[in-house]
Scaffold this motif. Structure first.
Motif, PDB file in Angstrom:
ATOM      1  N   GLU A 103       0.839  -1.210   0.000  1.00 33.36           N
ATOM      2  CA  GLU A 103       0.000   0.000   0.000  1.00 33.36           C
ATOM      3  C   GLU A 103       0.871   1.256   0.000  1.00 33.36           C
ATOM      4  N   MET A 104       1.992   1.190   0.732  1.00 32.92           N
ATOM      5  CA  MET A 104       2.874   2.354   0.850  1.00 32.92           C
ATOM      6  C   MET A 104       3.722   2.541  -0.408  1.00 32.92           C
ATOM      7  N   GLU A 105       4.262   1.425  -0.938  1.00 37.62           N
ATOM      8  CA  GLU A 105       5.148   1.493  -2.100  1.00 37.62           C
ATOM      9  C   GLU A 105       4.746   0.416  -3.124  1.00 37.62           C
ATOM     10  N   PRO A 106       3.665   0.656  -3.853  1.00 38.45           N
ATOM     11  CA  PRO A 106       3.167  -0.376  -4.791  1.00 38.45           C
ATOM     12  C   PRO A 106       4.101  -0.644  -5.966  1.00 38.45           C
ATOM     13  N   ASP A 107       5.048   0.272  -6.231  1.00 36.94           N
ATOM     14  CA  ASP A 107       5.930   0.101  -7.386  1.00 36.94           C
ATOM     15  C   ASP A 107       7.314  -0.417  -7.011  1.00 36.94           C
ATOM     16  N   ASP A 108       7.530  -0.697  -5.734  1.00 35.52           N
ATOM     17  CA  ASP A 108       8.839  -1.184  -5.304  1.00 35.52           C
ATOM     18  C   ASP A 108       8.900  -2.703  -5.426  1.00 35.52           C
TER      19      ASP A 108
END
Length: 703
Positions: free
Chosen positions: A603-608
Motif C-alpha cells: 500500500e505504501m510502495e506499490p511500485d517497489d
C-alpha cells in the motif's frame, strides 16, 4: 567660506560629479592649499570610495599632517588593501610625521582582516615604542588583531595591558576564543564582564558556540541575560539565537524567538529560521515558511533558494522540487552556480531516473566550480553504477581541475561498493600524494573501503593515524567497519572510548553501534543503547535506529519482540523499518505475519520490487506455489519488474560490471562457458559429498 565648502562636501558624498565640482571650487578660490580644507576634500573622496582620486589629491598636497596620512591609511584598510596602507604608513614614518593612536588602530584593523600576524608583531613593537599599549583604542585593536590571527594567548596579554578596557576590548577578546571554539574560556570571560558593557557584539559571537543539544541549557541562560538587559529586540542577537536554538535541536524555541520579532525581521532572520527547519528535517514547516516569504513579498536571496532546494531530498518532494527549479529559471538564477549546485544535489537525491536531470543541469551550467563537479561525482557514487563514478573521477583529473577531499571521499566509496582493493589502494596513494590522507572524510572513506575489501588491519591503521583528532565521522567509520566484520565487542569498546574522550556522538554513531550489536548477537547491549539514546545521550532515535534494533531482534529469532518494538515506536514505521521486519519474518518462517507486513508495504510502495520478490522467495521456501504465482501475476499487472543485481570484478586495473543474462561484454561467450564449467563442477562436488555421506552412514550401520 569654509563652512560653505564643508556643507558642499557633505552634500557631495557618493556623487563623483558633485565632489569633483566642489574640489574644483576649492582650487579656483585657493582654499586647497589650506591643510584643513584639503583634508576635508580628501576625507570626502575616501568616504565615497574614490581612492584613486583621493591618492592623486594626497600626492598634490603641498602640506600634509597626521590627519592626511591617517585618512589615506584608513581608506585603504577599509577597502581591504593592506599593502597600500602599509606603504603609506612606512612613508608616514619616513616623512617625519608621528603616528598616533588612530594610525596604529586603523592599520591594525587592516592587519587583522588580512590575518598578517608577521606585520601585526611589527606594529605592536612600534606601539610599545610609542607608549600606546595602554591606550584603549590601540589596545583593543591589538587584541582584535591577535584574536583574528588565532593567537588568543597574545590577545589576552594585550588585553591585560589596557588601562581601562571597554566593551570593544572585551568583545574582541571573547571573539578570539570563540574563533578557536574554546567554549570554557569564552564563557569564563563572559562571566567576568560587567553586564552594563554587554551588547550585541558580545552575545552574537558567543551564540555561535552553542550548536549542540548538550549546550541547550547554557543557551537558555544566555537568553535570560539578553532579556534582563532588554536586548531581546536586537536583530543580530535574535538571528544568532534562532540559529543556535535550531542547532541545539529546539526548533520550538527558535520559532518563538522568530515570532517575537514581529515585523522587525530581516532577511537573515527568515533565512536562519528556514535553515533551522531544513536542518531538523521539518520539511513541511520549511516549505510553509518559504511560501509565506513569497506571499509577504519579503526579499529573497540566493541563500534562501539554496536552503529550500536542499530541503527537497526525497521522492515525495519531487513536484515541489521541480516547481522550485521553474521558479529559479523564472527569476533568472539558472546560471548562478550555487543555486544550480543545489538543484543538482536535489535531483541526485530523487529516484535514479532523475540522475539524468542532474547531469543535464550540470552540462548546461556555464560557470562550474568544484562543488558542481563534486555533486555529480557524489551522485554517480551514490546512484551508480559505481564504475561511472571512477571514470568521472579519472576524467576530472585529466582536466587538471582541482581535486579536493570530497572528490577523494566519493571515489573511495565507489571503490568500497565495487570491493576493488587494488583500485582503492591506488586512490589511497594519490590521496597521500595530494596530502589528503589525514582529512577526516577521506580517512573515513579509506576505513570503509578497506573494511569492505576485507582488510580490516589496513582500516585500523588509517584510523590510528587520525583518531586523535576526535573526528566523529572517522570513529563512526571504524565502528561500522568492525560491525561488518562481526566484531561487535570491539565496536562497543570504541564507542566507550568515544564517550571517555568526549568525541561528539551523532545519530550515525548509534546506527553503527546497533549494527555491530546486530551482527554479533549482542541483543541486550543493543536494546540498552536504544533506550538510553534520548535520556542520556540527547539524541532522538530515528527510523534507521529502530530498523537496526528490529534486525538485532530478528537475527536472534525474537520476532514477537521485534513486532512489539515496532508497535511501541513514537512514530509510524516507514518502509525501511517494515522491510527489515519483513526480512525477519521470512528468516524465521513467519509466513502469516510476513504477509500482513507485505500487504502494508504494498500500500505504501506499490511500485517497489523488493516486497514482491521477498514474498515470492518466501512462498518458494514454503512450497506455496499458488501464492507465489499470485504474487508474480500482481507484479505483471502492475508493471513492476525486479531490478537486476550487479556484480563487479577487477582485472588488470579495469573494473568489469555484469548483471543477470548480460551479454554486453566482448568476452561473454568465454565467460558463460566458464560459468557452465564451474556450475558442473559444483554439481559433481555436491554429488561426491552426498555419496561420501551415504557411505559413512553405511559404515556406521554396519558397525
Amino acid at each position: 567660506m569654509k563652512p560653505f565648502l564643508a556643507s558642499l562636501l557633505e552634500s557631495s558624498l557618493h556623487s563623483f560629479p558633485k565632489l569633483s565640482s566642489t574640489h574644483c571650487h576649492a582650487i579656483k578660490h585657493g582654499y586647497i592649499t589650506d591643510v584643513y580644507i584639503s583634508n576635508r576634500v580628501l576625507d570626502s573622496y575616501v568616504k565615497s570610495d574614490f581612492l584613486g582620486h583621493a591618492h592623486n589629491l594626497f600626492d598634490e598636497m603641498p602640506h600634509r599632517d597626521t590627519v592626511s596620512w591617517n585618512t589615506m591609511i584608513s581608506g585603504y584598510t577599509s577597502s581591504g588593501k593592506l599593502n597600500n596602507a602599509w606603504c603609506l604608513f612606512t612613508g608616514m614614518r619616513r616623512s617625519g610625521s608621528d603616528a598616533d593612536g588612530y594610525s596604529f588602530s586603523r592599520l591594525l584593523k587592516g592587519v587583522a582582516s588580512a590575518k598578517r600576524f608577521d606585520l601585526g608583531e611589527q606594529v605592536h613593537s612600534l606601539v610599545i615604542k610609542g607608549g600606546y599599549e595602554s591606550n584603549v583604542y590601540v589596545g583593543s585593536a591589538l587584541v582584535d588583531m591577535y584574536a583574528k590571527c588565532e593567537r588568543v594567548e597574545d590577545a589576552f596579554e594585550a588585553f591585560r595591558e589596557i588601562s581601562e578596557a571597554n566593551s570593544v576590548s572585551w568583545n574582541a577578546l571573547i571573539g578570539g576564543f570563540v574563533q578557536v571554539r574554546d567554549v570554557e574560556t569564552a564563557f569564563w570571560l563572559f562571566g567576568c564582564m560587567e553586564m552594563m558593557m554587554m551588547d550585541d557584539g558580545t552575545f552574537a559571537p558567543l551564540l555561535t558556540l552553542l550548536d549542540d543539544p548538550l549546550l541547550c541549557n547554557l543557551l537558555k541562560e544566555v537568553h535570560g541575560k539578553v532579556l534582563m538587559l532588554g536586548l531581546e529586540k536586537e536583530i543580530t542577537i535574535c538571528n544568532a539565537m534562532v540559529r543556535s536554538y535550531a542547532d541545539c535541536g529546539s526548533v520550538s524555541d527558535a520559532k518563538r524567538v522568530f515570532d517575537g520579532l514581529g515585523g522587525s525581521k530581516d532577511l537573515i532572520t527568515w533565512n536562519s529560521m528556514l535553515a533551522g527547519f531544513s536542518k531538523l528535517e521539518q520539511k513541511d514547516s520549511a516549505f510553509e515558511l518559504f511560501i509565506e516569504m513569497l506571499r509577504t513579498r519579503n526579499e529573497i536571496d540566493v541563500y534562501t533558494y539554496t536552503s529550500i532546494i536542499s530541503t527537497c531530498c526525497g521522492e515525495e518532494h519531487q513536484v515541489f522540487g521541480r516547481s522550485l527549479h521553474c521558479l529559479v529559471i523564472k527569476k533568472g538564477l539558472k546560471q548562478v552556480t550555487s543555486v544550480s549546485n543545489a538543484l543538482i544535489s536535489m535531483y541526485i537525491q530523487f529516484p535514479t531516473c532523475a540522475m539524468n536531470d542532474a547531469l543535464s543541469l550540470f552540462e548546461s551550467l556555464e560557470a562550474k566550480d568544484l562543488v558542481s563537479w563534486n555533486s555529480v561525482l557524489t551522485g554517480l557514487s551514490q546512484k551508480g553504477p559505481s564504475e561511472d563514478a571512477v571514470k568521472f573521477f579519472t576524467y576530472l583529473r585529466s582536466l587538471n581541475t582541482e581535486v579536493d577531499d570530497y572528490a577523494f571521499s566519493a571515489v573511495l566509496r565507489s571503490c568500497s561498493d565495487l570491493a576493488t582493493l587494488q583500485l582503492g589502494q591506488q586512490v589511497h596513494a594519490l590521496a597521500i600524494k595530494s596530502s589528503f590522507e589525514s582529512n577526516e572524510f577521506v580517512a573515513s572513506s579509506l576505513i570503509l573501503m578497506y573494511s569492505k575489501c576485507g582488510v580490516i588491519q589496513n582500516a585500523r591503521k588509517c584510523f590510528e593515524k587520525i583518531s586523535s583528532t576526535h573526528s566523529t565521522v572517522v570513529w563512526n567509520a571504524m565502528i561500522l567497519g568492525y560491525a561488518q566484520h562481526g566484531s561487535g565487542q570491539v565496536s562497543l569498546s570504541l564507542f566507550s572510548q568515544m564517550c571517555n574522550q568526549n568525541v561528539k556522538l551523532d545519530h550515525v554513531t548509534f546506527t553503527a553501534v546497533l549494527t555491530a550489536c546486530s551482527h554479533s548477537g549482542l541483543v541486550q547491549e543493543g536494546l540498552k543503547l536504544l533506550r538510553l539514546m534520548e535520556p542520556v545521550y540527547k539524541i532522538q532515535p530515528r527510523m534507521e535506529h529502530y530498523a537496526a534494533a528490529v534486525d538485532l531482534l530478528g537475527r536472534a529469532g525474537l520476532v514477537k519482540e521485534a513486532k512489539e518494538l515496532i508497535e511501541s515506536m513514537p512514530l509510524s514505521p516507514d518502509p525501511m523499518v517494515l522491510k527489515t521486519f519483513l526480512g525477519v519474518c521470512r528468516a524465521c518462517g513467519e509466513i502469516e505475519m510476513a504477509t500482513q507486513v507485505a500487504n502494508h508495504l504494498l500500500e505504501m510502495e506499490p511500485d517497489d520490487h523488493f516486497t514482491y520478490v521477498s514474498l515470492s522467495h518466501m512462498y518458494s521456501d514454503a512450497k506455496k506455489w499458488e501464492e507465489k504465482a499470485s504474487v508474480k501475476k500482481v507484479m505483471k499487472e502492475r508493471g513492476v519488474k525486479k531490478v537486476p543485481g550487479w556484480s563487479w570484478i577487477e582485472i588488470r586495473n579495469e573494473v568489469c560490471a555484469f548483471n543477470a543474462e548480460d551479454r554486453s561484454h566482448p568476452l561473454c561467450e568465454e565467460i558463460y562457458l566458464m560459468v557452465e564449467d564451474l556450475t558442473q563442477e559444483m554439481k559433481w562436488f555436491e554429488t561426491d559429498n552426498e555419496f561420501d555421506e551415504q557411505a559413512s552412514l553405511l559404515d556406521v550401520n554396519h558397525s
